[in-house]
Design a protein around this motif. Structure first.
Motif, PDB file in Angstrom:
ATOM      1  N   MET A   1       8.710  15.099  -1.123  1.00  9.74           N
ATOM      2  CA  MET A   1       7.774  14.129  -1.665  1.00  9.74           C
ATOM      3  C   MET A   1       6.412  14.804  -1.839  1.00  9.74           C
ATOM      4  SD  MET A   1       6.225  10.651   0.074  1.00  9.74           S
ATOM      5  CE  MET A   1       7.802   9.882   0.226  1.00  9.74           C
ATOM      6  N   ALA A   2       5.773  14.541  -2.954  1.00 12.60           N
ATOM      7  CA  ALA A   2       4.442  15.092  -3.222  1.00 12.60           C
ATOM      8  C   ALA A   2       3.424  14.379  -2.340  1.00 12.60           C
ATOM      9  CB  ALA A   2       4.096  14.922  -4.691  1.00 12.60           C
ATOM     10  N   ARG A   3       2.428  15.133  -1.919  1.00 16.15           N
ATOM     11  CA  ARG A   3       1.351  14.591  -1.091  1.00 16.15           C
ATOM     12  C   ARG A   3       0.016  15.054  -1.662  1.00 16.15           C
ATOM     13  NH1 ARG A   3       2.695  13.288   4.359  1.00 16.15           N
ATOM     14  NH2 ARG A   3       4.914  13.458   4.735  1.00 16.15           N
ATOM     15  N   LEU A   4      -1.023  14.293  -1.343  1.00 13.99           N
ATOM     16  CA  LEU A   4      -2.353  14.700  -1.756  1.00 13.99           C
ATOM     17  C   LEU A   4      -2.753  15.963  -1.007  1.00 13.99           C
ATOM     18  CD1 LEU A   4      -4.370  11.359  -1.870  1.00 13.99           C
ATOM     19  CD2 LEU A   4      -3.002  12.412  -3.651  1.00 13.99           C
ATOM     20  N   THR A   5      -3.525  16.792  -1.665  1.00 12.20           N
ATOM     21  CA  THR A   5      -4.032  18.006  -1.022  1.00 12.20           C
ATOM     22  C   THR A   5      -5.109  17.618  -0.009  1.00 12.20           C
ATOM     23  OG1 THR A   5      -5.787  18.305  -2.651  1.00 12.20           O
ATOM     24  CG2 THR A   5      -3.638  19.333  -3.146  1.00 12.20           C
ATOM     25  N   ASP A   6      -5.459  18.552   0.861  1.00 11.15           N
ATOM     26  CA  ASP A   6      -6.524  18.300   1.833  1.00 11.15           C
ATOM     27  C   ASP A   6      -7.834  17.959   1.128  1.00 11.15           C
ATOM     28  OD1 ASP A   6      -4.789  18.740   3.928  1.00 11.15           O
ATOM     29  OD2 ASP A   6      -5.443  20.804   4.279  1.00 11.15           O
ATOM     30  N   GLU A   7      -8.113  18.627   0.010  1.00  9.38           N
ATOM     31  CA  GLU A   7      -9.328  18.337  -0.744  1.00  9.38           C
ATOM     32  C   GLU A   7      -9.324  16.895  -1.263  1.00  9.38           C
ATOM     33  OE1 GLU A   7     -11.799  19.855  -4.682  1.00  9.38           O
ATOM     34  OE2 GLU A   7     -10.011  20.950  -4.059  1.00  9.38           O
ATOM     35  N   GLY A  43       2.883  10.373   3.226  1.00  6.70           N
ATOM     36  CA  GLY A  43       2.422  10.879   1.936  1.00  6.70           C
ATOM     37  C   GLY A  43       2.066   9.805   0.934  1.00  6.70           C
ATOM     38  N   ARG A  44       2.458   8.566   1.207  1.00  9.87           N
ATOM     39  CA  ARG A  44       2.094   7.487   0.289  1.00  9.87           C
ATOM     40  C   ARG A  44       0.617   7.140   0.458  1.00  9.87           C
ATOM     41  NH1 ARG A  44       5.511   2.631   1.556  1.00  9.87           N
ATOM     42  NH2 ARG A  44       5.113   3.376   3.660  1.00  9.87           N
ATOM     43  N   LEU A  45       0.080   6.425  -0.513  1.00  7.83           N
ATOM     44  CA  LEU A  45      -1.294   5.930  -0.447  1.00  7.83           C
ATOM     45  C   LEU A  45      -1.278   4.430  -0.234  1.00  7.83           C
ATOM     46  CD1 LEU A  45      -3.296   7.721  -3.268  1.00  7.83           C
ATOM     47  CD2 LEU A  45      -3.484   8.030  -0.818  1.00  7.83           C
ATOM     48  N   ARG A  46      -2.261   3.962   0.496  1.00  8.94           N
ATOM     49  CA  ARG A  46      -2.440   2.529   0.715  1.00  8.94           C
ATOM     50  C   ARG A  46      -3.821   2.176   0.189  1.00  8.94           C
ATOM     51  NH1 ARG A  46      -2.879  -1.004   5.985  1.00  8.94           N
ATOM     52  NH2 ARG A  46      -1.693  -2.813   5.293  1.00  8.94           N
ATOM     53  N   VAL A  47      -3.870   1.273  -0.769  1.00  7.99           N
ATOM     54  CA  VAL A  47      -5.101   0.849  -1.428  1.00  7.99           C
ATOM     55  C   VAL A  47      -5.377  -0.590  -1.029  1.00  7.99           C
ATOM     56  CG1 VAL A  47      -6.248   0.542  -3.650  1.00  7.99           C
ATOM     57  CG2 VAL A  47      -4.536   2.352  -3.379  1.00  7.99           C
ATOM     58  N   LEU A  48      -6.591  -0.864  -0.585  1.00  7.64           N
ATOM     59  CA  LEU A  48      -6.980  -2.210  -0.178  1.00  7.64           C
ATOM     60  C   LEU A  48      -7.877  -2.831  -1.242  1.00  7.64           C
ATOM     61  CD1 LEU A  48      -7.815  -1.481   3.561  1.00  7.64           C
ATOM     62  CD2 LEU A  48      -5.687  -2.412   2.613  1.00  7.64           C
ATOM     63  N   MET A  49      -7.600  -4.097  -1.546  1.00 13.58           N
ATOM     64  CA  MET A  49      -8.395  -4.801  -2.547  1.00 13.58           C
ATOM     65  C   MET A  49      -8.340  -6.298  -2.295  1.00 13.58           C
ATOM     66  SD  MET A  49      -6.011  -4.492  -5.962  1.00 13.58           S
ATOM     67  CE  MET A  49      -6.868  -5.752  -6.881  1.00 13.58           C
ATOM     68  N   SER A  50      -9.167  -7.029  -3.017  1.00 11.32           N
ATOM     69  CA  SER A  50      -9.200  -8.478  -2.913  1.00 11.32           C
ATOM     70  C   SER A  50      -8.049  -9.088  -3.705  1.00 11.32           C
ATOM     71  CB  SER A  50     -10.526  -9.017  -3.461  1.00 11.32           C
ATOM     72  OG  SER A  50     -10.454 -10.424  -3.603  1.00 11.32           O
ATOM     73  N   ALA A  79     -14.067  12.729 -10.604  1.00 13.09           N
ATOM     74  CA  ALA A  79     -13.055  11.679 -10.655  1.00 13.09           C
ATOM     75  C   ALA A  79     -11.656  12.256 -10.579  1.00 13.09           C
ATOM     76  CB  ALA A  79     -13.221  10.868 -11.945  1.00 13.09           C
ATOM     77  N   VAL A  80     -10.802  11.555  -9.857  1.00 16.33           N
ATOM     78  CA  VAL A  80      -9.392  11.899  -9.737  1.00 16.33           C
ATOM     79  C   VAL A  80      -8.581  10.669 -10.110  1.00 16.33           C
ATOM     80  CG1 VAL A  80      -7.554  12.563  -8.134  1.00 16.33           C
ATOM     81  CG2 VAL A  80      -9.820  13.617  -7.934  1.00 16.33           C
ATOM     82  N   HIS A  81      -7.540  10.878 -10.892  1.00 12.65           N
ATOM     83  CA  HIS A  81      -6.669   9.808 -11.372  1.00 12.65           C
ATOM     84  C   HIS A  81      -5.280  10.057 -10.794  1.00 12.65           C
ATOM     85  CE1 HIS A  81      -5.056   7.649 -15.238  1.00 12.65           C
ATOM     86  NE2 HIS A  81      -4.605   7.114 -14.131  1.00 12.65           N
ATOM     87  N   LEU A  82      -4.719   9.060 -10.142  1.00 11.37           N
ATOM     88  CA  LEU A  82      -3.384   9.154  -9.542  1.00 11.37           C
ATOM     89  C   LEU A  82      -2.493   8.083 -10.135  1.00 11.37           C
ATOM     90  CD1 LEU A  82      -4.767   9.361  -5.918  1.00 11.37           C
ATOM     91  CD2 LEU A  82      -3.787  11.279  -7.184  1.00 11.37           C
ATOM     92  N   LYS A  83      -1.205   8.400 -10.282  1.00  8.75           N
ATOM     93  CA  LYS A  83      -0.263   7.413 -10.811  1.00  8.75           C
ATOM     94  C   LYS A  83       0.970   7.340  -9.931  1.00  8.75           C
ATOM     95  CE  LYS A  83      -1.428   7.755 -15.699  1.00  8.75           C
ATOM     96  NZ  LYS A  83      -0.909   7.993 -17.040  1.00  8.75           N
ATOM     97  N   GLY A  84       1.587   6.157  -9.913  1.00  8.04           N
ATOM     98  CA  GLY A  84       2.825   5.951  -9.188  1.00  8.04           C
ATOM     99  C   GLY A  84       3.666   4.876  -9.849  1.00  8.04           C
ATOM    100  N   ARG A  85       4.963   4.856  -9.489  1.00  8.23           N
ATOM    101  CA  ARG A  85       5.885   3.876 -10.082  1.00  8.23           C
ATOM    102  C   ARG A  85       6.628   3.052  -9.040  1.00  8.23           C
ATOM    103  NH1 ARG A  85       9.576   7.302 -13.911  1.00  8.23           N
ATOM    104  NH2 ARG A  85       9.447   8.657 -12.112  1.00  8.23           N
ATOM    105  N   THR A 139       3.643   5.870  -3.875  1.00  4.77           N
ATOM    106  CA  THR A 139       3.795   7.317  -3.803  1.00  4.77           C
ATOM    107  C   THR A 139       3.117   7.938  -5.013  1.00  4.77           C
ATOM    108  OG1 THR A 139       5.964   7.012  -2.779  1.00  4.77           O
ATOM    109  CG2 THR A 139       5.461   9.211  -3.659  1.00  4.77           C
ATOM    110  N   PRO A 140       2.121   8.794  -4.808  1.00  2.00           N
ATOM    111  CA  PRO A 140       1.504   9.458  -5.959  1.00  2.00           C
ATOM    112  C   PRO A 140       2.504  10.422  -6.605  1.00  2.00           C
ATOM    113  CG  PRO A 140       0.194   9.787  -3.953  1.00  2.00           C
ATOM    114  CD  PRO A 140       1.475   9.161  -3.556  1.00  2.00           C
ATOM    115  N   GLU A 141       2.767  10.213  -7.882  1.00  2.00           N
ATOM    116  CA  GLU A 141       3.694  11.086  -8.609  1.00  2.00           C
ATOM    117  C   GLU A 141       2.961  12.105  -9.460  1.00  2.00           C
ATOM    118  OE1 GLU A 141       6.361   8.655 -10.826  1.00  2.00           O
ATOM    119  OE2 GLU A 141       7.555   8.189  -9.058  1.00  2.00           O
TER     120      GLU A 141
END
Length: 160
Positions: A1-7, A43-50, A79-85, A139-141
């Motif tokens: 599974m792909a993961r975000l880099t440390d940066e 490795g997944r991302l969790r985004v919080l929003m209203s 800016a960084v753009h991430l996508k997932g499905r 999961t960021p693809e």
């Protein structure tokens, strides 16, 4: 599974602005501000929003699982753009989530302060009624640089 880099992981914590995008089954684009994003151990991302502001976008994500997340530093427009499905929406209004949002608010307000924005401006953007905070986990693809300039749009490597 792909993961975000440390940066990229470090970038998440710097006080970036978060924009979440998706689309309806008919292809109509939807976008909403989010408040915080964090990487999970798997490795997944969790985004919080209203859930109040983003109800239509959240419903589209529930239906098709597609998500785009754009993270932008207010100070220099990096800016960084991430996508997932495989995005999933869940309730997330606990003390840990509220603490993460408060920390991201503090850092975002600090990024805006040099430009003359008072703390109340960021506080208004981050205001979410009790019980209305939701999470989108995906999961960021793929990742792309969206920083304005000659490198905009080029793919960024994710760790495998």
């Amino acid at each position: 599974m792909a993961r975000l880099t440390d940066e990229m992981l470090g970038f998440l914590a710097t006080g970036v602005a978060h924009q979440v995008g998706g689309c309806t089954a008919e292809g109509r684009p939807l976008i909403c501000r989010a408040l915080a994003a964090q990487a999970l151990d798997d490795g997944r991302l969790r985004v919080l929003m209203s859930g109040v502001q983003g109800f239509e976008l959240l419903e589209a994500i529930r239906i098709n699982g597609r998500i785009a997340l754009c993270l932008v530093a207010p100070g220099d427009y990096r800016a960084v753009h991430l996508k997932g499905r495989d995005a999933q929406v869940s309730a997330a209004d606990g003390p840990r989530e509220r603490a993460l949002v408060a920390e991201r608010l503090r850092r975002f307000a600090a990024q805006l302060a040099p430009f003359g924005f008072p703390p109340g401006y960021a506080e208004a953007l981050y205001a979410v009624p009790p019980g209305a905070l939701v999470a989108i986990t995906f999961t960021p693809e793929g990742a792309w640089s969206q920083t304005p300039g000659p490198g905009a749009g080029h793919a960024l490597d994710l760790n495998s």
